[in-house]
Design a protein around this motif. Sequence first.
Motif, short mmCIF file in Angstrom:
data_model
loop_
_atom_site.label_atom_id
_atom_site.label_comp_id
_atom_site.label_asym_id
_atom_site.label_seq_id
_atom_site.Cartn_x
_atom_site.Cartn_y
_atom_site.Cartn_z
N THR A 1 0.83 -1.21 0.00
CA THR A 1 0.00 0.00 0.00
C THR A 1 0.86 1.26 0.00
O THR A 1 0.56 2.23 -0.71
N ASN B 1 2.28 1.80 -3.40
CA ASN B 1 1.25 2.30 -4.32
C ASN B 1 1.03 3.79 -4.13
O ASN B 1 0.82 4.53 -5.11
N ARG B 2 1.07 4.25 -2.88
CA ARG B 2 0.88 5.68 -2.62
C ARG B 2 2.03 6.51 -3.17
O ARG B 2 1.86 7.70 -3.46
N PRO C 1 3.45 1.04 -9.54
CA PRO C 1 2.32 0.19 -9.96
C PRO C 1 2.11 -0.98 -9.01
O PRO C 1 3.07 -1.49 -8.40
N GLU C 2 0.86 -1.41 -8.90
CA GLU C 2 0.51 -2.44 -7.92
C GLU C 2 1.25 -3.75 -8.20
O GLU C 2 1.75 -4.40 -7.28
N SER D 1 4.77 -3.43 -7.16
CA SER D 1 4.85 -3.39 -5.69
C SER D 1 4.74 -4.78 -5.10
O SER D 1 5.50 -5.16 -4.20
#
Length: 359
Positions: free
Chosen positions: A57, A60-61, A65-66, A69
């Motif tokens: 998370t 991502n912040r 990219p997810e 990550s």
Amino acid sequence: MVRILRGLAHKYFSDDEAVILSLILVTGTVFVILFGAMLAPAIASLIVAFILQGLVTKLNRLGVPETVSIIGVFLVFLGVLVGFLFGLLPLVWTQVTNLAGEAPRIIRETQSYLELLPDQYPQLISAEAVDSVYRQVSTEVGNMTQWLVSFSLSSIPDLVALLIYVVLVPIMVFFFLKDKTLLLGSIAKLLPPQRPLMLKIWREVNLQCANYVRGKALEILIVGGATYIAFKFLGMPYAALLSLLVGLSVVIPYIGAAVVTIPVAMIGLFAFGWGTHFIWVMVVYGIIQGLDGNVLVPLLFSEVNNLHPVAIIIAVLFFGGIWGLWGVFFAIPLATLLKAVFSAWPVKETPPPPAQEVS
């Protein structure tokens, strides 16, 4: 009696969602008690994924990219796991066996020290008490040595289970991270469409438990690593074993630090004797504990409601009595979970309507 039960039901279970949530909690608890040993790899994987999700998370912040990550965090997890299995674990096991090999010398030195106590403090310690303590210590050390000798034969099933964990847990952790949205969506389909209470409790639980569990994982690494570096610098024997114990001791506040101080002091005393070197070891160890309690803990757990020490002790006794060592290890997260649920649980203070009398 009926009026009291009606009042409690109105106060805590007047909301339909509260009734559904209570049934889910009871069913989940019974399920874990009955099938927890069977599903232990899945539960362990879920806990690890829950810890790692915080890192995903945060990445991502930051604009990562997810997918990148998830892969990056998972590779870091694999690196830590491989380092633990092939680096720290063999080193700790070697030091445990070496410590068992030195047990006779430690027993002889302990006996020599204990034999002086009745002469120095005749009013407090008797020779019979010293003999009793010595026999008990000798028996326990002998049992531990015998267990270490027979470990290779009796622990084959445990080694097979460990191999299963090593293979299954990383695979399940990856899929928990990768398919988190899909899995949570499948669970959400089983719940009522309108669930503001459950969402409120989930946010509270996620805030409290996630911060606590992730903070504890980081605290273990920091405290254990700092202890290892300090003990190696001071020439403390069994530094890896002791630093592992010190790192894990932070899981149980107050109790863990008090318990782990005993082996640290004993090994330091037997290694260096009562002198300047031993004092320096204990001073450095005390500084690490002080920085952990007064600097690191407030920094890591600023958003977590601290539990009262009495609540911590009760949680350790209760969950340890139910699940043994694992119950002790997860006592504080479970207590934090219960506190988060109770804090977010809806309570109606208005009294229930009086029962209609039948004429």
